[in-house]
Design an enzyme around this catalytic site. Sequence first.
Site, PDB file in Angstrom:
ATOM      1  N   GLU A 307       1.012  -1.225  -0.068  1.00  0.00           N
ATOM      2  CA  GLU A 307      -0.089  -0.076  -0.230  1.00  0.00           C
ATOM      3  C   GLU A 307       0.826   1.333   0.016  1.00  0.00           C
ATOM      4  O   GLU A 307       0.547   2.396  -0.497  1.00  0.00           O
ATOM      5  CB  GLU A 307      -0.874  -0.085   1.453  1.00  0.00           C
ATOM      6  N   HIS A 310       2.158   2.064  -3.553  1.00  0.00           N
ATOM      7  CA  HIS A 310       1.098   2.560  -4.371  1.00  0.00           C
ATOM      8  C   HIS A 310       1.217   3.963  -4.405  1.00  0.00           C
ATOM      9  O   HIS A 310       0.829   4.698  -5.476  1.00  0.00           O
ATOM     10  CB  HIS A 310      -0.257   2.308  -3.822  1.00  0.00           C
ATOM     11  N   GLU A 329      -1.298  -2.613 -10.295  1.00  0.00           N
ATOM     12  CA  GLU A 329      -1.156  -3.641  -9.002  1.00  0.00           C
ATOM     13  C   GLU A 329      -0.072  -4.558  -9.632  1.00  0.00           C
ATOM     14  O   GLU A 329       0.683  -5.115  -8.568  1.00  0.00           O
ATOM     15  CB  GLU A 329      -2.594  -4.378  -9.239  1.00  0.00           C
TER      16      GLU A 329
HETATM   17  N1  TRP Z   1      -6.148  -1.444  -4.427  1.00  0.00           N
HETATM   18  C1  TRP Z   1      -6.337  -2.408  -3.370  1.00  0.00           C
HETATM   19  C2  TRP Z   1      -4.883  -3.035  -3.352  1.00  0.00           C
HETATM   20  O1  TRP Z   1      -4.474  -3.811  -3.957  1.00  0.00           O
HETATM   21  C3  TRP Z   1      -7.242  -3.293  -3.549  1.00  0.00           C
HETATM   22  C4  TRP Z   1      -8.509  -3.079  -2.844  1.00  0.00           C
HETATM   23  C5  TRP Z   1      -9.007  -2.828  -1.749  1.00  0.00           C
HETATM   24  C6  TRP Z   1      -9.910  -3.209  -3.560  1.00  0.00           C
HETATM   25  N2  TRP Z   1     -10.154  -2.691  -1.341  1.00  0.00           N
HETATM   26  C7  TRP Z   1     -10.780  -2.936  -2.615  1.00  0.00           C
HETATM   27  C8  TRP Z   1     -10.077  -3.452  -4.723  1.00  0.00           C
HETATM   28  C9  TRP Z   1     -12.113  -3.209  -2.946  1.00  0.00           C
HETATM   29  C10 TRP Z   1     -11.694  -3.775  -4.995  1.00  0.00           C
HETATM   30  C11 TRP Z   1     -12.505  -3.253  -4.121  1.00  0.00           C
HETATM   31  O2  TRP Z   1      -4.185  -2.596  -2.495  1.00  0.00           O
HETATM   32 ZN    ZN Z   2      -2.681  -2.856  -4.703  1.00  0.00          ZN
END
Ligand code: TRP
Ligand code: ZN
Length: 866
Positions: A307, A310, A329
Amino acid sequence: MADMQSSPAAVPTIIRREDYRPPDWLVPAIDLDFDLDAAATQVKATLGVSRNGAHDRPLRLDGDDLTPLRVSVDGQILEEGQWHLDAGALVIPLTGDTHQIETLVELTPAENSKLMGLYASGGLLCTQCEAEGFRRITFFPDRPDILSRYSVHMTADKQLYPVLLANGDPVGQGDLPGGRHWARWTDPFPKPCYLFALVAGDLACNADRFVTMSGREVALGIWVKEADLPRTAHAMQALKNSMAWDERVYGREYDLDVFNIVAVADFNFGAMENKGLNIFNSRYILADPDTATDVDYDGVEGVVAHEYFHNWSGNRVTCRDWFQLSLKEGFTVFRDQNFSADMGSHAVKRIEDVRILRGAQFQEDQGPLAHPVRPESYMEISNFYTATIYNKGAELIRMMALMLGPERFRAGTDLYFERHDGQAATCEDFVIAMEEGGGIDLRQFRLWYEQAGTPRVRALLAYDAAAGRATLTLEQSVPPTPGQADKEPMAIPLRTALFDPASGQSGGDHLLLLTEERQNFIFEGLSAAPILSINRGFSAPVIVETDRSQADLAFLSAHDDDPFARYEAMQQLMVNVLVGKIAGQPVDEDAVLAAIRNTAADSALDPAFVAEAIRLPSEAYLGDQMAIVDPDAIHAARDGLQSRIGSELETLWRDIHARTKANGFSLSAAAKGARKLRNTALLYLAASGAEDGASVAFDQFDQADNMTERQAALATLANGTSVERDAALDIFYQRYRSDALTLDKWFQTQAFAFHADTVDLVQELAHHQDFSLGNPNRVRSLYGAFTGNQWAFHHPSGKGYRLVADCVIALDKLNPQTAARLVPPLGRWKRFDAQRAGMMRAELQRILAEPGLSKDVTEQVSKSLE
Ligand code: TRP
Ligand code: ZN
C-alpha cells in the site's frame, strides 16, 4: 406499463476497453462536507466542473443508491426536471464551459453491508472507494482519469468519533455546540476519486516519524482500537522500512507531511492505498507472537509495503481506466515482492510467490474466468482484482526487469515516473517507458498483456558426444482461452544452465529468449551429456515440460546452485512419483525418500529452504498435472507417501523436531526458519503413525510461546482423530474466542483439515454462534479455506458444492463482492469427472436462478457456465 413490469431483469452492460473516450467534463476541484452519523450522514459536495473539448453533452455524475435531496448550479437550486436520473446517475444539461455544482445526499452507513462507500465497522465510520465506491457517497464522474483537488470538512459527535481523518494534511479542527466537533483536511495532490478516504472513530495512535532522503519529516500514525496498540509495532517497522526501501531502490520519496494507516475489522480485501490515509483489513496490521504466525507477520510487512508503494505506483501515476488495473497492481506487487525478499530470504520468497502464482493464477488461466493481464471487457470491475492482474502482472514486470538488468530497468522506471507523474496512464505507457528508458524492443513482449493462458514450453536436450555439443530444442504453445482461440508465439525469457554430472558444476547461467514456436539453442564444448536446469528462478510464468529422468531431477535436487531450480527439481521428482502412482504405473518412491533425507541433512542449507523443499506438492497442484482431477486418488496417494516418508525417516523427524525447539521467541530469519522446519518435521512425525504422534503434537501446541508453532500443531492434530485433537480445538477456542482475528484461525484450521468429515464439520461451523456472513474475514476463514481444501470440497456426495452455493446465495444479498469470490471454485467443473461436473454445474445454475442476483455474482456464474 404492464409490459415494462413483466420485462426480464436487465442484462448487465458489458464495458469494453475499445470504447474508452476521454471524459466530457473535468472536475479540477471538489469540496466535500460530511455531517457524520451512523444512521444518517449528510454529504454536501461542491464540484467545480469544466467542459473538456467542444461538445454539447450534459454533465453526467455517477451515483449508486443515491437520491439527490438538492441540486444546484452556480448557487441556483434546480427544479425537478432540470436534472434527471439515468441508471443511478445524475444528468444535468449545462450551457457554459465551467460551473459550480452542488449536491446534497443522505447515507445510512450502519446499513451498508456491501462495505463499499461509507460504512460502519466496529463503531468506526470508514470508506472504501476503489473501484467504484465513491459513487455510493456522492454524485461524481467515477472514473480514474478524472483528477481533482479535495478539501474535506467533517462534523461528528465528539464522544463517539473523537478522531476525524481524511486524505492529505489536517488544516483545522474545533468544537461545536451539542457535543459535536469538526475537522478539515486538504490534499494538495490531484487524485482520482477511488483514492478518497475518511475515517471517524474512537482510535488510538501509534505515532512515529520518518525523515525522508531530502530531510523532510513525515508524521506517521497507525490508528487502531486502544486495546490493539501493542500489536502495531511490526506494521510501523514495516512502514519505515518500506519508505527507506523505495528511496533507495526506486529513488521515490514520500510527498505529504503526514501518513496515516487505519485498521478496520470489516474489509472486503487486504488493504487500500488511499492517498495519505491507507485503510487496512486489521489482519494486515495487527500482530504479536501470541496471535500471529510468521506467515501473518510476513503478510503485514508485505501489505504495508504494497500500500505504501502505491503512493508512486498507483497514486502519483494512476490508471487511465480500469482495464489498466495491472499497471498499478502488477507493478506494485512486483515492488512489494522484492522488498520482502530484501527484508528476508530471496530464495524462500521466490518459492512462496511461485507457489501462490501456480495455486491461484495458473488455475484461473485454465478455467472459464481466464483473462489477459489487460482485459478487453468486464461486467463488474470488482471481479477483476484477480491473481492474473496482480500476480501474473507482477511476473510481466519481473521479466522486463530481468531482460533489462537492474540499471536499465531503473532507467525505465525513472522515465516512467518522471513522464507520467500526475497523470492517468496505461500499461502501454509503462512498456514504452521501459523501451525508451531501458533501450529494448518490447514489441513482441506486449503479447503478454493481451493473450490469456499459461504458455507451455517443451524443452528437449540432445547431446552429440563426438562434437561435444548439446542442442536444446524449445517449443512453445499457448492454450486457447475464452474468446481467444488462436495465439501468437510469445517472447519467453528462460534462465538456463547445463550441469556436468561428473563435477556437479554448471557452465553458468544463460538467458535464452524464446520468441518462435520452435527454436534451437546450441551449447559447445561439453565433454559429457549435461543435465538441464531451465526456467531458473522461475524467470517466466510458464509450464515447462522436459524429458528429464528421475535421476536427473535427483541430481539437480542435490546440486543445482539456483535455489528455486533446486526446489523445483525436488517438487518435480515428487510430482512424477505421485502422478505415476495415481496412474497405476510403477514408481520409485525411494528416490523421493533419498532426496528428502539428503536435503534435510545438508547443514549448509537455510532451514526455511529445507522446509519448502521437503514438503510434498499440494493436492491442488497435483490435480493441475492431471487431465481430469481425481481428488480421492490424489489424497490417497499423497497421504500414503507422506506416511511412508514419516515412518521411514521417523528418527530424522524426531531429531529435527527436538533440535529446532527454541528457548525464546524471536523474529530473526534463523528463528523463523527453525519454526518452519520444526512444523514440517511434526507433520511428518504425525503422519508416520507413531503412537505418540498426537501427544507430541499436543505438547507442541501446549508449550508453544508463539502462534506459528501453536497453529501448526493444531492443524496437525486436526488432520487426525484423537482426544488430543478435540482437547486442543477446545482450548484454542476458549482462549481466543473474543479475539476475532485469532478465532478466524480456529475456523480456518478445521476447514483446511484432511479429515473424512470436514464437509460436515464445515456445515456445522456455518451455524456456530461465532460464525457470521457480515465479516468477510470470517467468511473467508471458513468457506474460503474450505474451497481450497480439494479433497473435502470435492466430496463425491456434492455436499461441498451445495454448501458453498448456499453461502453464495445468502451472502450475495449482503456483500456481493465477497460472495462473487466464492464462485470460481465451482466454475472449475470442466476439470472434474462427469458426475462432479454435473453437480457443480447444477449448483451454478441454482445460483443463477436466484432473483435479484448481483452483477458481481451474475458475471462470475454466467461465465463459469459457458
Ligand atoms: N487497491 C487495493 C490493493 O490492491 C485493492 C482493494 C482494496 C480493492 N479494497 C478493494 C479492490 C475493494 C476492489 C474493491 O491494494
Ligand atoms: Zn494494490
